[in-house]
Design an enzyme around this catalytic site. Structure first.
Site, mmCIF file in Angstrom:
data_model
loop_
_atom_site.group_PDB
_atom_site.id
_atom_site.type_symbol
_atom_site.label_atom_id
_atom_site.label_comp_id
_atom_site.label_asym_id
_atom_site.label_seq_id
_atom_site.Cartn_x
_atom_site.Cartn_y
_atom_site.Cartn_z
ATOM 1 N N ARG A 235 0.858 -1.189 0.000
ATOM 2 C CA ARG A 235 0.000 0.000 0.000
ATOM 3 C C ARG A 235 0.893 1.236 0.000
ATOM 4 O O ARG A 235 1.885 1.300 0.734
ATOM 5 C CB ARG A 235 -0.921 0.042 1.223
ATOM 6 C CG ARG A 235 -2.163 -0.838 1.096
ATOM 7 C CD ARG A 235 -3.136 -0.377 -0.015
ATOM 8 N NE ARG A 235 -4.272 -1.252 -0.177
ATOM 9 C CZ ARG A 235 -4.370 -2.242 -1.074
ATOM 10 N NH1 ARG A 235 -3.362 -2.489 -1.879
ATOM 11 N NH2 ARG A 235 -5.453 -2.969 -1.164
ATOM 12 N N ASP A 259 4.763 -0.660 -6.742
ATOM 13 C CA ASP A 259 3.553 -0.958 -7.511
ATOM 14 C C ASP A 259 2.392 -0.148 -6.949
ATOM 15 O O ASP A 259 1.290 -0.183 -7.485
ATOM 16 C CB ASP A 259 3.236 -2.454 -7.420
ATOM 17 C CG ASP A 259 2.061 -2.852 -8.310
ATOM 18 O OD1 ASP A 259 2.109 -2.508 -9.519
ATOM 19 O OD2 ASP A 259 1.100 -3.467 -7.820
ATOM 20 N N GLU A 264 -2.074 7.472 -5.318
ATOM 21 C CA GLU A 264 -2.342 6.828 -6.627
ATOM 22 C C GLU A 264 -3.776 7.005 -7.128
ATOM 23 O O GLU A 264 -4.043 6.906 -8.319
ATOM 24 C CB GLU A 264 -1.998 5.336 -6.571
ATOM 25 C CG GLU A 264 -2.910 4.516 -5.682
ATOM 26 C CD GLU A 264 -2.502 3.028 -5.632
ATOM 27 O OE1 GLU A 264 -1.345 2.738 -5.303
ATOM 28 O OE2 GLU A 264 -3.361 2.184 -5.929
ATOM 29 N N HIS A 296 -0.057 -0.334 -9.907
ATOM 30 C CA HIS A 296 -0.905 -1.261 -9.137
ATOM 31 C C HIS A 296 -1.354 -2.447 -10.005
ATOM 32 O O HIS A 296 -2.549 -2.743 -10.099
ATOM 33 C CB HIS A 296 -2.137 -0.504 -8.585
ATOM 34 C CG HIS A 296 -2.643 -1.101 -7.298
ATOM 35 N ND1 HIS A 296 -3.043 -0.347 -6.225
ATOM 36 C CD2 HIS A 296 -2.809 -2.393 -6.916
ATOM 37 C CE1 HIS A 296 -3.449 -1.146 -5.247
ATOM 38 N NE2 HIS A 296 -3.311 -2.393 -5.647
HETATM 39 P P1 NAD Z 1 -2.378 -11.136 4.825
HETATM 40 O O1 NAD Z 1 -3.499 -10.609 5.659
HETATM 41 O O2 NAD Z 1 -2.357 -12.580 4.454
HETATM 42 O O3 NAD Z 1 -0.973 -10.831 5.566
HETATM 43 C C1 NAD Z 1 -0.633 -9.596 6.090
HETATM 44 C C2 NAD Z 1 0.410 -9.842 7.196
HETATM 45 O O4 NAD Z 1 0.912 -8.568 7.617
HETATM 46 C C3 NAD Z 1 -0.151 -10.556 8.435
HETATM 47 O O5 NAD Z 1 0.659 -11.652 8.771
HETATM 48 C C4 NAD Z 1 -0.097 -9.472 9.527
HETATM 49 O O6 NAD Z 1 0.153 -10.005 10.817
HETATM 50 C C5 NAD Z 1 1.070 -8.631 9.038
HETATM 51 N N1 NAD Z 1 1.114 -7.283 9.578
HETATM 52 C C6 NAD Z 1 0.097 -6.502 9.996
HETATM 53 N N2 NAD Z 1 0.584 -5.305 10.405
HETATM 54 C C7 NAD Z 1 1.923 -5.349 10.251
HETATM 55 C C8 NAD Z 1 2.969 -4.431 10.490
HETATM 56 N N3 NAD Z 1 2.731 -3.215 10.996
HETATM 57 N N4 NAD Z 1 4.222 -4.818 10.186
HETATM 58 C C9 NAD Z 1 4.491 -6.026 9.693
HETATM 59 N N5 NAD Z 1 3.544 -6.945 9.439
HETATM 60 C C10 NAD Z 1 2.272 -6.603 9.712
HETATM 61 O O7 NAD Z 1 -2.336 -10.207 3.557
HETATM 62 P P2 NAD Z 1 -1.756 -10.560 2.099
HETATM 63 O O8 NAD Z 1 -2.796 -11.246 1.294
HETATM 64 O O9 NAD Z 1 -0.407 -11.181 2.248
HETATM 65 O O10 NAD Z 1 -1.600 -9.089 1.477
HETATM 66 C C11 NAD Z 1 -0.652 -8.172 1.994
HETATM 67 C C12 NAD Z 1 -0.929 -6.805 1.391
HETATM 68 O O11 NAD Z 1 -0.664 -6.830 -0.014
HETATM 69 C C13 NAD Z 1 -2.401 -6.366 1.462
HETATM 70 O O12 NAD Z 1 -2.690 -5.772 2.702
HETATM 71 C C14 NAD Z 1 -2.508 -5.379 0.350
HETATM 72 O O13 NAD Z 1 -2.233 -4.094 0.872
HETATM 73 C C15 NAD Z 1 -1.388 -5.775 -0.609
HETATM 74 N N6 NAD Z 1 -1.913 -6.227 -1.919
HETATM 75 C C16 NAD Z 1 -1.453 -5.606 -3.036
HETATM 76 C C17 NAD Z 1 -1.896 -6.003 -4.291
HETATM 77 C C18 NAD Z 1 -1.382 -5.353 -5.551
HETATM 78 O O14 NAD Z 1 -1.935 -5.591 -6.637
HETATM 79 N N7 NAD Z 1 -0.331 -4.553 -5.481
HETATM 80 C C19 NAD Z 1 -2.834 -7.043 -4.393
HETATM 81 C C20 NAD Z 1 -3.269 -7.673 -3.234
HETATM 82 C C21 NAD Z 1 -2.804 -7.255 -1.981
#
Ligand code: NAD
Length: 331
Positions: A235, A259, A264, A296
């Site tokens: 994000r 990304d 954005e 993105h």
């Molecule tokens: P997920 O919920 O499986 O995992 C997120 C992890 O982050 C969890 O283990 C949580 O404990 C940890 N976390 C929470 N706060 C934290 C912090 N302050 N520091 C470190 N770790 C922390 O989520 P995911 O499916 O792995 O997705 C992760 C992120 O990827 C999403 O939140 C989203 O923002 C991003 N995403 C981006 C795209 C893209 O197209 N660029 C697509 C999907 C998701």
């Protein structure tokens, strides 16, 4: 069975179209976003489908309710653009797609690092220009480097495992560590303050929360290893863009691949190639030779789009038949 689908691009229409048709759900596609300004276009529908930049605030949701809409289907995981409390109060069910392809995002993260480190974009342009010189294209081996993964959920674990496959040492920070995964893949958990100075590459995979807004800022950039690379496919607001520009100007970071970008909204996903770019910080970022930005697109694989379409179409169909949504998709 009719659903209005907002903020659509050709790839949405292709994948959603196929999935909805299979279930006999009729779709009306709009290129514009759903918001208070456009909400009257939902008057014939019981269900609407939206994406990350549609704005479903309280007033918009009340108007949806007045018009008979009872389902909002988000075709994404994030839901910060929908007032879920107001939807509940209006009796509108909100569903999302909590996981579509963590592999898509993890693989894009690694693709960005390889492209940046091995100067693939510069090389591509040079060779097309019949410039076959290698000056300035020196990269580094990933093998033997240390990669710090911040957030070891679905995407972070896959990214970490891929980096282990390259022969990297992998460090991780997560407030809820998965010790079993770490021991299986030889990953070392530690706090962020210990991870940053040791990592040649830092890759962000945590969700944006009020606590981690600007997780990377002037102070935390200062503790990163000189010459380190930063990857953010998570994000935009996890990174303080102003501080990032300053640290890039100082030459302290080796490279940055993004990304996602703090501001954005209204820029990414749009073709602005004929327009003046009004965002000065994004314009500045684009001037650095060691910054690589994609708009993105980490999720954009056919597998992820098919899964998003399958879950969204199934939930719409179930809603029309009076059945409950798929497990873990209701907000
Ligand atoms: P997920 O919920 O499986 O995992 C997120 C992890 O982050 C969890 O283990 C949580 O404990 C940890 N976390 C929470 N706060 C934290 C912090 N302050 N520091 C470190 N770790 C922390 O989520 P995911 O499916 O792995 O997705 C992760 C992120 O990827 C999403 O939140 C989203 O923002 C991003 N995403 C981006 C795209 C893209 O197209 N660029 C697509 C999907 C998701």
């Amino acid at each position: 069975m009719k659903i209005a689908i907002y903020d659509t691009k050709s790839y949405d229409r292709q994948y959603l179209g196929e999935a909805l048709e299979k279930l006999g759900v009729e779709a009306t596609y709009h290129e514009f976003r759903l918001s208070l300004e456009t909400v009257l276009t939902a008057h014939e529908f019981r269900a609407v489908c939206v994406f990350v930049n549609d704005r479903l605030d309280k007033l918009c949701l009340e108007k949806l309710k007045e018009q008979g809409v009872t389902l909002v289907a988000l075709r994404c995981a994030g839901f910060n653009n929908v007032d879920v409390g107001a939807a509940k109060a209006a009796g509108i069910t909100v569903v999302r797609v909590p996981a579509y392809s963590p592999h898509a995002v993890a693989e894009h993260t690694v693709a960005l690092l390889l492209a940046l480190n091995r100067r693939i974009c510069q090389a591509f342009n040079r060779v097309r220009d019949h410039n076959f010189s290698l000056n300035g294209l020196v990269g580094f081996d990933l093998h033997g480097k240390t990669v710090g993964i911040v957030g070891t959920g679905k995407i972070g674990q896959i990214a970490g495992t891929i980096f282990r496959g390259f022969g990297c040492r992998v460090l991780a920070y997560d407030p809820y560590p998965d010790k079993e995964w770490a021991s299986e893949h030889n990953v070392d958990y530690m706090d962020l303050e210990t991870l940053l100075p040791q990592s040649d590459v830092v890759s962000l995979h945590c969700p944006l929360t009020p606590e981690n807004h600007h997780l990377l800022n002037a102070k935390t950039f200062g503790s990163m290893k000189p010459g380190a690379y930063l990857l953010n496919t998570s994000r935009g607001k996890l990174v303080d863009t102003e501080a990032l520009i300053e640290v890039l100007k100082s030459g302290r970071l080796g490279g940055v691949a993004l990304d996602v970008y703090e501001e954005e909204e209204g820029i990414f996903f749009e073709d602005l190639s004929g327009s003046v770019l009004h965002d000065d910080e994004l314009s500045r970022l684009l001037t650095f030779p060691n910054v690589l930005i994609t708009a993105h697109q980490a999720f954009l694989t056919c597998e992820a789009l098919s899964e998003i379409a399958r879950v969204t179409a199934t939930n719409a169909h179930r809603h029309f038949k009076g059945e409950p949504p798929l497990d873990q998709t209701v907000l």
